[in-house]
Design a protein around this motif. Structure first.
Motif, mmCIF file in Angstrom:
data_model
loop_
_atom_site.group_PDB
_atom_site.id
_atom_site.type_symbol
_atom_site.label_atom_id
_atom_site.label_comp_id
_atom_site.label_asym_id
_atom_site.label_seq_id
_atom_site.Cartn_x
_atom_site.Cartn_y
_atom_site.Cartn_z
ATOM 1 N N GLU A 36 -27.611 0.711 33.534
ATOM 2 C CA GLU A 36 -27.281 -0.313 32.606
ATOM 3 C C GLU A 36 -28.290 -1.608 32.398
ATOM 4 N N ASN A 37 -29.051 -1.785 33.607
ATOM 5 C CA ASN A 37 -30.100 -2.950 33.491
ATOM 6 C C ASN A 37 -31.025 -2.419 32.509
ATOM 7 N N VAL A 38 -31.474 -1.063 32.680
ATOM 8 C CA VAL A 38 -32.495 -0.553 31.576
ATOM 9 C C VAL A 38 -32.026 -0.752 29.950
ATOM 10 N N GLU A 39 -30.735 -0.547 29.952
ATOM 11 C CA GLU A 39 -30.190 -0.521 28.630
ATOM 12 C C GLU A 39 -30.201 -2.110 28.239
ATOM 13 N N LEU A 40 -29.918 -2.924 28.944
ATOM 14 C CA LEU A 40 -29.786 -4.304 28.742
ATOM 15 C C LEU A 40 -31.255 -4.814 28.508
ATOM 16 N N ALA A 41 -32.229 -4.638 29.359
ATOM 17 C CA ALA A 41 -33.569 -4.869 29.207
ATOM 18 C C ALA A 41 -34.197 -4.597 27.746
ATOM 19 N N LYS A 42 -33.402 -3.429 27.192
ATOM 20 C CA LYS A 42 -33.798 -3.111 25.786
ATOM 21 C C LYS A 42 -33.319 -4.008 24.674
ATOM 22 N N LEU A 44 -29.810 -4.270 24.023
ATOM 23 C CA LEU A 44 -28.816 -3.979 23.632
ATOM 24 C C LEU A 44 -27.506 -4.785 24.042
ATOM 25 N N PRO A 45 -26.524 -4.857 23.204
ATOM 26 C CA PRO A 45 -25.379 -5.954 23.423
ATOM 27 C C PRO A 45 -24.626 -5.288 24.647
ATOM 28 N N ALA A 46 -24.287 -6.051 25.502
ATOM 29 C CA ALA A 46 -23.420 -5.486 26.560
ATOM 30 C C ALA A 46 -22.132 -4.727 26.130
ATOM 31 N N SER A 47 -21.612 -5.064 24.986
ATOM 32 C CA SER A 47 -20.394 -4.266 24.436
ATOM 33 C C SER A 47 -20.679 -2.909 24.226
ATOM 34 N N ARG A 48 -21.867 -2.624 23.889
ATOM 35 C CA ARG A 48 -22.256 -1.274 23.371
ATOM 36 C C ARG A 48 -22.886 -0.452 24.452
ATOM 37 N N LEU A 49 -22.578 -0.741 25.921
ATOM 38 C CA LEU A 49 -23.273 -0.231 26.850
ATOM 39 C C LEU A 49 -22.228 1.032 27.248
ATOM 40 N N LYS A 50 -22.737 2.223 27.464
ATOM 41 C CA LYS A 50 -21.844 3.396 27.825
ATOM 42 C C LYS A 50 -21.679 3.256 29.449
ATOM 43 N N GLN A 51 -22.419 2.609 30.310
ATOM 44 C CA GLN A 51 -22.261 2.474 31.672
ATOM 45 C C GLN A 51 -21.044 1.654 32.129
ATOM 46 N N VAL A 52 -20.535 0.852 31.416
ATOM 47 C CA VAL A 52 -19.448 0.172 31.751
ATOM 48 C C VAL A 52 -18.342 0.430 32.406
ATOM 49 N N ILE A 109 -24.802 -11.804 27.044
ATOM 50 C CA ILE A 109 -23.726 -12.755 26.547
ATOM 51 C C ILE A 109 -24.381 -13.875 25.632
ATOM 52 N N ASP A 110 -25.434 -14.475 26.245
ATOM 53 C CA ASP A 110 -26.131 -15.813 25.605
ATOM 54 C C ASP A 110 -26.702 -15.113 24.227
ATOM 55 N N ALA A 111 -27.325 -13.924 23.949
ATOM 56 C CA ALA A 111 -27.805 -13.575 22.907
ATOM 57 C C ALA A 111 -26.688 -13.107 21.935
ATOM 58 N N SER A 112 -25.726 -12.315 22.252
ATOM 59 C CA SER A 112 -24.408 -12.350 21.422
ATOM 60 C C SER A 112 -23.745 -13.577 21.211
ATOM 61 N N ASN A 113 -24.038 -14.674 21.935
ATOM 62 C CA ASN A 113 -23.236 -15.878 21.358
ATOM 63 C C ASN A 113 -24.197 -16.542 20.179
ATOM 64 N N ARG A 114 -25.609 -16.315 20.433
ATOM 65 C CA ARG A 114 -26.335 -16.867 19.442
ATOM 66 C C ARG A 114 -26.279 -16.164 18.108
ATOM 67 N N ARG A 115 -26.098 -14.718 18.203
ATOM 68 C CA ARG A 115 -25.815 -13.876 16.962
ATOM 69 C C ARG A 115 -24.712 -14.366 16.307
#
Length: 152
Positions: A36-42, A44-52, A109-115
């Motif tokens: 999940e950390n690898v995906e977040l580092a790329k 990707l929005p947290a809502s689209r992660l498959k590891q949740v 989350i901050d990036a999503s809020n900015r979007r």
């Protein structure tokens, strides 16, 4: 009397098995969190992660084991020093992975809020460009006079 000795001698083995099972659970949780950390580092929005879902499932299992130990329903008194050190090392690795995960999730989350803010601002601008009314609620267009005195 021999059955009592047999039960007492099998208790450390059962405890060791519980600890090995807990270590395996922690290893699985660490692997999912690292993915999940690898995906977040790329980015990707947290809502689209498959590891949740998997992370939540494993975290629930881990929480249940911790609760059992806290309630003293299960003992993790390990006699094997190496096994005890392995458990402590896994717990420290899990804590480190989870600390990174929290940091990356906050950033996502901050990036999503900015979007969201950028989209909302664009919508507001589009609406204000189309609307004939200004901020005061009055017609924003230029005043025009129309006369009825037409001379030919």
């Amino acid at each position: 009397m021999s059955s009592v000795r047999h039960i007492k001698s099998s208790l450390p083995a059962a405890t060791d098995d519980r600890v090995r099972s807990l270590i395996a659970l922690i290893d699985d949780l660490i692997a999912v969190v690292i993915d999940e950390n690898v995906e977040l580092a790329k980015g990707l929005p947290a809502s689209r992660l498959k590891q949740v879902d998997e992370k939540n499932r494993l975290a629930d299992l881990f929480e249940q084991r911790v609760a059992e130990c806290s309630a003293r329903a299960v003992s993790l008194d390990v006699q094997d020093r190496q096994l005890r050190e392995d458990l402590m090392e896994r717990i420290l690795r899990l804590r480190s992975s989870m600390d990174e995960n929290v940091m990356r999730l906050r950033a996502a989350i901050d990036a999503s809020n900015r979007r969201i803010d950028a989209v909302m601002q664009a919508i507001r601008e589009q609406i204000s460009n189309v609307s004939p009314y200004g901020a005061s609620g009055r017609l924003a267009g230029h005043a025009m006079s129309c006369g009825t005195n037409v001379r030919a």
